[in-house]
Design a protein around this motif. Structure first.
Motif, PDB file in Angstrom:
ATOM      1  N   THR A  95      32.993  17.371  35.717  1.00 29.35           N
ATOM      2  CA  THR A  95      31.713  17.434  35.022  1.00 29.35           C
ATOM      3  C   THR A  95      31.823  16.834  33.630  1.00 29.35           C
ATOM      4  O   THR A  95      32.906  16.768  33.058  1.00 29.35           O
ATOM      5  N   ALA A  96      30.668  16.407  33.102  1.00 29.41           N
ATOM      6  CA  ALA A  96      30.645  15.893  31.739  1.00 29.41           C
ATOM      7  C   ALA A  96      29.677  16.710  30.896  1.00 29.41           C
ATOM      8  O   ALA A  96      29.313  16.318  29.802  1.00 29.41           O
ATOM      9  N   ASN A  97      29.292  17.884  31.412  1.00 32.10           N
ATOM     10  CA  ASN A  97      28.248  18.667  30.763  1.00 32.10           C
ATOM     11  C   ASN A  97      28.821  19.617  29.705  1.00 32.10           C
ATOM     12  O   ASN A  97      29.174  20.757  29.985  1.00 32.10           O
ATOM     13  N   ALA A 123      35.360  13.684  30.392  1.00 30.93           N
ATOM     14  CA  ALA A 123      34.216  12.911  29.894  1.00 30.93           C
ATOM     15  C   ALA A 123      33.262  13.756  29.054  1.00 30.93           C
ATOM     16  O   ALA A 123      32.352  13.229  28.434  1.00 30.93           O
ATOM     17  N   ALA A 124      33.489  15.077  29.015  1.00 30.14           N
ATOM     18  CA  ALA A 124      32.603  15.929  28.232  1.00 30.14           C
ATOM     19  C   ALA A 124      32.880  15.856  26.736  1.00 30.14           C
ATOM     20  O   ALA A 124      32.063  16.279  25.933  1.00 30.14           O
ATOM     21  N   PRO A 130      41.095  10.112  25.701  1.00 31.49           N
ATOM     22  CA  PRO A 130      41.636  11.179  26.565  1.00 31.49           C
ATOM     23  C   PRO A 130      42.108  12.373  25.751  1.00 31.49           C
ATOM     24  O   PRO A 130      43.254  12.773  25.813  1.00 31.49           O
ATOM     25  N   ILE A 131      41.188  12.979  25.015  1.00 38.08           N
ATOM     26  CA  ILE A 131      41.609  14.018  24.069  1.00 38.08           C
ATOM     27  C   ILE A 131      41.944  15.337  24.752  1.00 38.08           C
ATOM     28  O   ILE A 131      42.902  16.020  24.373  1.00 38.08           O
ATOM     29  N   ILE A 132      41.174  15.701  25.786  1.00 35.31           N
ATOM     30  CA  ILE A 132      41.464  16.981  26.442  1.00 35.31           C
ATOM     31  C   ILE A 132      42.821  16.909  27.139  1.00 35.31           C
ATOM     32  O   ILE A 132      43.671  17.778  26.975  1.00 35.31           O
ATOM     33  N   ARG A 133      43.030  15.821  27.876  1.00 33.78           N
ATOM     34  CA  ARG A 133      44.303  15.620  28.548  1.00 33.78           C
ATOM     35  C   ARG A 133      45.456  15.640  27.533  1.00 33.78           C
ATOM     36  O   ARG A 133      46.511  16.212  27.784  1.00 33.78           O
ATOM     37  N   PRO A 298      32.460   3.265  29.639  1.00 34.63           N
ATOM     38  CA  PRO A 298      33.559   4.081  29.100  1.00 34.63           C
ATOM     39  C   PRO A 298      33.521   5.524  29.599  1.00 34.63           C
ATOM     40  O   PRO A 298      34.552   6.083  29.980  1.00 34.63           O
ATOM     41  N   THR A 299      32.315   6.120  29.622  1.00 38.42           N
ATOM     42  CA  THR A 299      32.240   7.502  30.082  1.00 38.42           C
ATOM     43  C   THR A 299      32.452   7.570  31.592  1.00 38.42           C
ATOM     44  O   THR A 299      33.119   8.468  32.101  1.00 38.42           O
ATOM     45  N   GLY A 300      31.898   6.581  32.301  1.00 38.21           N
ATOM     46  CA  GLY A 300      32.132   6.509  33.747  1.00 38.21           C
ATOM     47  C   GLY A 300      33.616   6.403  34.063  1.00 38.21           C
ATOM     48  O   GLY A 300      34.118   7.021  35.000  1.00 38.21           O
ATOM     49  N   SER A 301      34.338   5.645  33.244  1.00 44.24           N
ATOM     50  CA  SER A 301      35.770   5.496  33.504  1.00 44.24           C
ATOM     51  C   SER A 301      36.520   6.787  33.200  1.00 44.24           C
ATOM     52  O   SER A 301      37.537   7.083  33.830  1.00 44.24           O
TER      53      SER A 301
END
Lengths: 406, 406
Positions: A95-97, A123-124, A130-133, A298-301
């Motif tokens: 999700t990106a929400n 993507a959220a 890739p900050i969360i990762r 970018p967000t799709g990727s």
């Protein structure tokens, strides 16, 4: 857990959904098939095979062969219904929400554990960065001092224009015309969107869940020409900068507010729709990551990267969260601010810890000094209503030692 | 594969080894115990419990209870012996030895597969920037256009001084005095170190292994004051910039050479010992990562991050490498360069594809134009011997269409 035979059910076909569709169809590395796309509005024309589209969420949620749900709709409540039902049915979710996530983090972590599924949401936060990762995996074992940055492409685009001498309202209008801001931009310009992202990053950086309503978000809607002139004269740019920071031994704070940054700050050159994140580790020092904070591809990727990670059995382990460290959220902390008010506004009820500068003309005035963050939370509505502009002037935070009555 | 009961055998107790030791002992998140440290020189005094230290590699390699070997010694050949034996004995390995890695990538990948162990080496490239992890996991499914940056802290430190108007030799001397450069700095200043890193990143970015000896590395040893003056006059800084780039449909090139960068380039502000990496994806656009490229604690924390990842069963999957895409290394590509020579040097055997500018004084001259990369490889020794300074002036690469006889 390795997900083979990756069949995707996609909710929403807006900007990010279309980006994902494009990236998935034009990528040579990773393949997965979108089996069904559920959208809301039958009247919109979409460049898609008709048999892919449907208007009933059951067409995805009830299909056993669909193992991955990608949720890219706007509505946070509806998104939570979809995501939680999908997880209960054993489906993995991307999700990106950010709003949905920020409001339901504990429930979602629990669902992930209970139903042994994976929920990914790179993507959220901050588009293609890739900050969360990076926080989740690379800094999972290091104590962090601070995570800050520019988390919202829309306001940064508007501010880049303002810093180039446009007025706020002209800059916003331009951003809207170019599709960088929505027709109702409240979520972005009042700082809600970066706040939701900050809540998510707080979980991965400090292992703690803070309720969005407990966090101050001051946006840029009260920015006037006096403020941008002040910034320009001092060689500053104004950026909307969320801060997540350890305070003292076992407390941390989070706030979203404008910030004057000078050329020495990494974020000074992060302009337009770009986002940037500064991660300060106890041992690793300062890391800086920059990338496109918005945009279809970018967000799709970023979404595709999550889907690909899913296929390898990846899931967030929330290591710091599960360690349950003795670390508590606080808003009892002194921040150094510039507070500009119009001359007819009474600001006497703001109680300062220390005043460094005062300026007043026939039209407006400003005060520079340190004030307790809780004061700003308490007076947020007053600040907005009276078009007061509050801007952080330094990174210095200190624990409050004096008692201040609010 | 989850490694529980993490017992570490450490080889080497230099800068990074001491950093790891400190980080491991002062970190609140992740715990692992160093069981034995094998060092070389018994005469050095070390602030360590005597029973931890030994001088015989068998004390680690023959101990079955040690499940993880951390290899942090200088010598690449010895490192390869240690690492490969450890892997054959079923031990997981973390290493920071870029030369050893660059020279043995295929063998090491094979050992990892054959013996079902994990080999991690985030600290081998760009210090605390998690670039390998980011390429390996986040960009694993996206076609990349280009990876470039500043991969070497020592030369960047020296160049930051040079850009501040020191001569190269003074700047190098200062860097040596401050411990930022070794007494024999060849590896850094001639660009071997960033080349080894580029080889490693090429594997993760493009899935291909290139032999170090096939790649051009021009360093900064021939830099003269004329060159830094030229750069200053044009508003450039000189950076040593490795480039890994797709050329045309199914070829890619890699080279390490100085580069004039202007304020529009992300790397312009990456100064001193900092490293920066720009990753350009087909869909995600330009990502920029910056962090400390050297130093005891930042590199130690990168090693710890690998150890922590090991404990969760993490290993590189080399997805792009195993996909075996039709992509071939080439040095047959045109680059745009500034070539400065001293007046007594014959440069007539450099065959230019196109000359844009020529300058000559009584002491030196320079030519600006495009030339085939293979020409520079061919004449590398001549360039070094005759103190010719070659500096890239643009990102433009083109496939060579004209036939040039070398």
């Amino acid at each position: 857990m390795v997900v083979s035979n990756l069949k995707i059910g996609l909710f929403g076909f807006g900007c990010v959904g279309r980006g994902l569709y494009h990236v998935l169809n034009n990528n040579t590395g990773f393949k997965a098939s979108i089996e069904s796309i559920v959208v809301k509005d039958p009247s919109k024309s979409r460049n898609l095979a008709q048999e892919l589209i449907s208007y009933d969420r059951r067409n995805i949620l009830d299909r056993d062969d669909i193992t991955v749900v990608v949720e890219l709709i706007d509505d946070a409540d509806e998104a939570f219904e979809i995501v939680s039902e999908a997880m209960r049915k054993g489906k993995h979710v991307v999700t990106a929400n950010k709003k949905m996530l920020a409001e339901h983090l504990s429930e979602l972590i629990e669902l992930q554990q209970s139903y042994n599924v994976s929920l990914l949401y790179e993507a959220a936060a901050c588009g293609s960065i890739p900050i969360i990762r990076t926080l989740e995996e690379y800094f999972d074992n290091e104590d962090l001092k601070r995570v800050s940055g520019i988390f919202n492409g829309t306001t940064n685009y508007v501010l880049s224009r303002v810093n180039g001498n446009y007025s706020y309202s002209n800059a916003l209008q331009q951003a809207q015309e170019l599709g960088f801001a929505e027709s109702d931009p409240t979520n972005d310009v009042e700082g809600f969107d970066p706040k939701f992202k900050a809540v998510i990053l707080t979980l991965h950086a400090f292992g703690k869940i803070v309720r969005p309503e407990d966090i101050l978000n001051l946006g840029i809607t009260t920015l006037q020409e006096e403020d941008s002139r002040y910034a320009a004269e001092k060689g500053y740019k104004i950026k909307l900068m969320p801060v997540i920071e350890r305070v003292g031994h076992n407390r941390f704070t989070v706030f979203i507010a404008p910030r004057f940054v000078d050329t020495g700050n990494q974020l000074y050159n992060v302009d337009h729709e770009y986002n940037g994140v500064i991660v300060e580790g106890l041992f690793s020092g300062e890391q800086f990551l920059q990338g496109r904070g918005a945009g279809s591809l970018p967000t799709g990727s970023a979404v595709l990267s999550d889907i690909s990670a899913l296929s390898c059995g990846y899931r967030y382990v929330f290591k710091k969260y599960l360690q349950c460290k003795d670390l508590e959220y606080t808003d009892d902390v002194l921040v150094e601010i510039y507070l500009r008010y119009n001359i007819d506004t009474d600001i006497s009820h703001f109680q300062w810890n220390k005043v460094e500068e005062k300026y007043q003309s026939s039209r407006y005035g400003y005060t520079i000094g340190s004030i307790n963050l809780s004061q700003l939370i308490h007076h947020r509505q007053y600040i907005l209503e009276h078009k007061i502009f509050v801007c952080m002037i330094s990174d210095n935070l200190s624990q409050n030692t004096n008692q201040i009555n609010i």
